[in-house]
Design an enzyme around this catalytic site. Structure first.
Site, short mmCIF file in Angstrom:
data_model
loop_
_atom_site.label_atom_id
_atom_site.label_comp_id
_atom_site.label_asym_id
_atom_site.label_seq_id
_atom_site.Cartn_x
_atom_site.Cartn_y
_atom_site.Cartn_z
N THR A 18 -15.65 -3.00 -9.60
CA THR A 18 -16.88 -2.38 -9.09
C THR A 18 -18.05 -2.57 -10.04
OG1 THR A 18 -17.86 -0.22 -8.61
CG2 THR A 18 -16.01 -0.21 -10.13
N ASP A 19 -19.26 -2.49 -9.50
CA ASP A 19 -20.45 -2.57 -10.36
C ASP A 19 -20.61 -1.31 -11.22
OD1 ASP A 19 -21.21 -0.78 -8.37
OD2 ASP A 19 -23.07 -1.82 -7.84
N GLU A 20 -19.86 -0.24 -10.87
CA GLU A 20 -20.04 1.02 -11.61
C GLU A 20 -19.58 0.92 -13.06
OE1 GLU A 20 -18.98 4.61 -9.64
OE2 GLU A 20 -19.67 3.91 -7.70
N TYR A 35 -27.16 14.64 -2.20
CA TYR A 35 -27.02 15.17 -3.56
C TYR A 35 -28.37 15.09 -4.29
CZ TYR A 35 -21.92 14.40 -2.93
OH TYR A 35 -20.63 14.42 -2.49
N LYS A 81 -11.64 2.13 -13.75
CA LYS A 81 -11.79 0.74 -13.28
C LYS A 81 -12.14 -0.16 -14.47
CE LYS A 81 -11.73 -0.72 -9.59
NZ LYS A 81 -10.62 -1.25 -8.75
N GLY A 125 -22.97 14.06 -13.53
CA GLY A 125 -23.09 12.74 -14.17
C GLY A 125 -23.54 11.65 -13.20
N ASP A 162 0.84 -1.20 0.00
CA ASP A 162 0.00 0.00 0.00
C ASP A 162 0.88 1.25 0.00
OD1 ASP A 162 -3.24 0.32 1.11
OD2 ASP A 162 -1.97 2.08 0.97
N TYR A 188 -13.78 7.77 -12.46
CA TYR A 188 -13.49 6.61 -11.60
C TYR A 188 -13.91 5.31 -12.28
CZ TYR A 188 -14.40 3.00 -8.09
OH TYR A 188 -14.45 1.80 -7.42
N SER A 189 -15.18 5.23 -12.71
CA SER A 189 -15.64 3.95 -13.25
C SER A 189 -14.96 3.63 -14.58
CB SER A 189 -17.16 3.90 -13.37
OG SER A 189 -17.66 4.99 -14.10
N ALA A 244 -5.85 -2.10 -4.51
CA ALA A 244 -5.38 -0.71 -4.44
C ALA A 244 -6.02 0.11 -5.55
CB ALA A 244 -3.86 -0.66 -4.58
P1 NAD Z 1 -10.08 2.85 -0.22
O1 NAD Z 1 -9.99 4.17 -0.92
O2 NAD Z 1 -10.62 2.80 1.16
O3 NAD Z 1 -8.63 2.18 -0.15
C1 NAD Z 1 -7.75 2.17 -1.24
C2 NAD Z 1 -6.37 1.76 -0.75
O4 NAD Z 1 -5.48 1.74 -1.89
C3 NAD Z 1 -5.76 2.73 0.28
O5 NAD Z 1 -5.20 2.02 1.35
C4 NAD Z 1 -4.69 3.47 -0.52
O6 NAD Z 1 -3.61 3.91 0.28
C5 NAD Z 1 -4.28 2.41 -1.52
N1 NAD Z 1 -3.69 3.01 -2.74
C6 NAD Z 1 -4.22 4.03 -3.48
N2 NAD Z 1 -3.38 4.34 -4.48
C7 NAD Z 1 -2.32 3.50 -4.39
C8 NAD Z 1 -1.13 3.32 -5.15
N3 NAD Z 1 -0.85 4.11 -6.20
N4 NAD Z 1 -0.26 2.35 -4.78
C9 NAD Z 1 -0.52 1.56 -3.70
N5 NAD Z 1 -1.63 1.70 -2.94
C10 NAD Z 1 -2.52 2.65 -3.28
O7 NAD Z 1 -10.87 1.90 -1.21
P2 NAD Z 1 -11.94 0.76 -0.89
O8 NAD Z 1 -13.27 1.37 -0.77
O9 NAD Z 1 -11.42 -0.11 0.18
O10 NAD Z 1 -11.92 -0.03 -2.29
C11 NAD Z 1 -10.96 -1.06 -2.51
C12 NAD Z 1 -11.16 -1.63 -3.89
O11 NAD Z 1 -12.48 -2.15 -4.01
C13 NAD Z 1 -11.01 -0.62 -5.03
O12 NAD Z 1 -10.36 -1.24 -6.10
C14 NAD Z 1 -12.43 -0.24 -5.38
O13 NAD Z 1 -12.52 0.14 -6.75
C15 NAD Z 1 -13.15 -1.55 -5.12
N6 NAD Z 1 -14.58 -1.45 -4.75
C16 NAD Z 1 -14.96 -0.62 -3.73
C17 NAD Z 1 -16.30 -0.60 -3.34
C18 NAD Z 1 -16.78 0.26 -2.21
O14 NAD Z 1 -18.00 0.34 -1.98
N7 NAD Z 1 -15.94 0.90 -1.44
C19 NAD Z 1 -17.24 -1.40 -4.03
C20 NAD Z 1 -16.80 -2.20 -5.09
C21 NAD Z 1 -15.45 -2.23 -5.42
O1 DAU Z 2 -20.94 0.80 -6.40
C1 DAU Z 2 -19.65 0.57 -5.91
C2 DAU Z 2 -18.97 1.90 -5.64
O2 DAU Z 2 -19.59 2.44 -4.48
C3 DAU Z 2 -17.48 1.77 -5.43
O3 DAU Z 2 -16.88 1.31 -6.62
C4 DAU Z 2 -16.86 3.12 -5.04
O4 DAU Z 2 -15.49 2.96 -4.75
C5 DAU Z 2 -17.58 3.61 -3.80
O5 DAU Z 2 -17.09 4.88 -3.45
C6 DAU Z 2 -19.08 3.67 -4.03
O6 DAU Z 2 -19.42 4.71 -4.99
P1 DAU Z 2 -20.67 5.69 -4.76
O7 DAU Z 2 -20.44 6.92 -5.52
O8 DAU Z 2 -21.94 4.97 -4.97
O9 DAU Z 2 -20.51 5.93 -3.16
P2 DAU Z 2 -20.66 7.26 -2.25
O10 DAU Z 2 -20.65 6.81 -0.82
O11 DAU Z 2 -19.73 8.33 -2.66
O12 DAU Z 2 -22.14 7.75 -2.61
C7 DAU Z 2 -23.26 6.91 -2.40
C8 DAU Z 2 -24.48 7.67 -2.91
O13 DAU Z 2 -24.72 8.78 -2.05
C9 DAU Z 2 -24.32 8.26 -4.29
O14 DAU Z 2 -25.57 8.21 -4.97
C10 DAU Z 2 -23.93 9.71 -4.04
C11 DAU Z 2 -24.65 10.02 -2.75
N1 DAU Z 2 -24.00 11.00 -1.84
C12 DAU Z 2 -22.68 10.81 -1.54
C13 DAU Z 2 -22.04 11.68 -0.69
C14 DAU Z 2 -20.56 11.50 -0.37
C15 DAU Z 2 -24.73 12.03 -1.26
O15 DAU Z 2 -25.95 12.16 -1.53
N2 DAU Z 2 -24.09 12.88 -0.41
C16 DAU Z 2 -22.76 12.77 -0.11
O16 DAU Z 2 -22.22 13.62 0.66
#
Ligand code: NAD
Ligand code: DAU
Length: 375
Positions: A156-158, A238, A185, A314, A59, A181-182, A108
């Site tokens: 991710t599902d995105e 939002y 990915k 978007g 990391d 982002y999506s 990561a």
């Molecule tokens: P997060 O942002 O909490 O953690 C990401 C980690 O990656 C951090 O520890 C960061 O330090 C590390 N990182 C970032 N850039 C790096 C680099 N250049 N080199 C090495 N390490 C690096 O993310 P998360 O929510 O835990 O998501 C983890 C994975 O799961 C991601 O690939 C994300 O796309 C995927 N994912 C997340 C969700 C969600 O809801 N959070 C859902 C589906 C998929």
């Molecule tokens: O679907 C999987 C994805 O879910 C992952 O790939 C991403 O890493 C993760 O961040 C997440 O993406 P979202 O954009 O769906 O998550 P977020 O928590 O940012 O937002 C969830 C929903 O809430 C989205 O419709 C935007 C809305 N939102 C978010 C924030 C931060 C608000 O309404 N207010 C807010 O302040």
């Protein structure tokens, strides 16, 4: 069937299943992004469940990476941490040379959609170039011998885009990413499949819905709202709050990753989801209700802080996952209902308020100011 091995020049015949068991033991697995939200739960699960494996957490420790998430396993004999930026190819190659890994579980990433709107390039570097570096280092190190090697890419599902009111994402749904982002990915998913088809690399992929639970960085909807509710700050929603997400408890995602890493078929993709759809506004109202109860506040108190703000550019309307393939082929299913998961989550944040305070008082305070000042 038996095969012959030589121990101190003495030939010994052993059954193939025993040999397989011996190979399974002492596996070394690189888990990238292990200091982040989901990664830390995956590292914990693997370190505790597989004491015979060597787990290397790779990391960069960006703003989202926090080694405090792994305090309980940091001294385990089968755990190591390497501070490496996956965008640095030389550093990634050195990791392979140092550890001779048998597997990579790649989490990561830059993961926050709003940040990808402000700063898309960071997402292209880490999510696309970083994945390309890992794949290339693995290909060069494994040199075409992919037997008992595996590259597991967490996505991710995105990548599937945005649904209307009906339907679900399936593994066969065409890609249609709509945010930087999506798109980053989706590009990395394509690269992983390309390395499978072109070089024969043993890969699996999974695409998961929104995760929630302990240790999530408070820029994401649920922990951000928990933090604001406890501090009596406005809860920013939002647009009209009618966007829909499918929420899964993070430990169930970690369990799915364990199951797919060990039992998923080479070259296959598995969707992971909670079958648990909520509009943002109904989710936040539910959270307010739970928080009022936990904080001893009168019912309806926290809801008054809900504030509608400018929509995300978007903004995808709806995500919903069909995880039938994972459930029927590999036997995974979520272990808990949302009502239980959200209570556990709130309990964790309230019991770990110092963790939250430390995070929100650093650079994140500046980010919050910037992100929400004109909304
Ligand atoms: P997060 O942002 O909490 O953690 C990401 C980690 O990656 C951090 O520890 C960061 O330090 C590390 N990182 C970032 N850039 C790096 C680099 N250049 N080199 C090495 N390490 C690096 O993310 P998360 O929510 O835990 O998501 C983890 C994975 O799961 C991601 O690939 C994300 O796309 C995927 N994912 C997340 C969700 C969600 O809801 N959070 C859902 C589906 C998929
Ligand atoms: O679907 C999987 C994805 O879910 C992952 O790939 C991403 O890493 C993760 O961040 C997440 O993406 P979202 O954009 O769906 O998550 P977020 O928590 O940012 O937002 C969830 C929903 O809430 C989205 O419709 C935007 C809305 N939102 C978010 C924030 C931060 C608000 O309404 N207010 C807010 O302040």
């Amino acid at each position: 069937m038996r095969i012959t091995i030589f121990l101190f020049s003495i030939p010994i015949k052993i059954p193939i299943f025993v040999l397989k068991f011996l190979i399974e033991m002492n596996k070394t697995i690189l888990i990238t992004g292990g200091a982040g939200f989901i990664g830390s739960h995956v590292v914990r699960l693997f370190v505790n469940k597989y004491p015979e494996y060597q787990i290397v957490n790779v990391d960069k420790l960006t703003y989202a990476g926090n080694l405090e998430n792994l305090k309980d396993v940091e001294n385990a004999p089968n755990y190591k941490f390497e501070k490496v930026d996956i965008v640095d190819f030389e550093a990634v190659k050195s990791l392979f040379a140092k550890y001779s890994p048998d597997g990579v579980i790649h989490l990561a990433a830059e993961s926050h959609v709003d940040r990808s709107i402000t700063n898309p390039l960071e997402f292209i570097y880490t999510n696309f170039v970083g994945t390309a570096n890992l794949l290339t280092a693995a290909r060069d190190f494994w040199k075409g011998d992919y037997e008992n090697k595996r590259f597991y890419h967490i996505s991710t599902d995105e990548v599937y885009g945005s649904l209307g009111n009906e339907g679900f994402f399936q593994e066969t749904t065409p890609y249609s990413p709509r945010s930087p982002y999506s798109a980053s990915k989706a590009s990395s998913d394509h690269l992983v499949r390309a390395y499978h088809h072109t070089f024969g690399m043993n890969v699996v992929l999974s695409n998961c819905s929104n995760n929630y639970g302990p240790n999530q960085f408070p820029e994401k909807l649920i922990p951000l709202s928990i933090n604001n509710i406890r501090n009596n700050k406005p809860i920013p929603i939002y647009g009209k709050g009618l966007n829909v997400r499918d929420w899964l408890f993070v430990i169930d995602h970690a369990r799915a990753i364990d199951c797919i890493f060990h039992n998923g078929k080479n070259g296959e993709t598995y969707n992971i989801g909670g079958n648990n759809e909520w509009t943002n506004i109904s989710l936040i109202k539910k959270l307010c209700e739970v928080m009022d109860k936990k904080l001893g506040r009168e019912k309806g108190t926290s809801e008054k802080s809900i504030t509608y703000v400018t929509d995300r550019a978007g903004h995808d309307l709806r995500y919903a996952i069909d995880s039938t393939k994972l459930q029927t082929e590999l036997g995974w299913k979520p272990s808990l209902q949302f009502e239980e998961g959200i209570e556990k989550t709130v309990d964790w944040y309230l019991a770990n308020q110092e963790w939250l305070d430390r995070i929100v008082s650093g650079d994140y305070a500046k980010y919050y100011e910037q992100m929400y000042k004109n909304r």
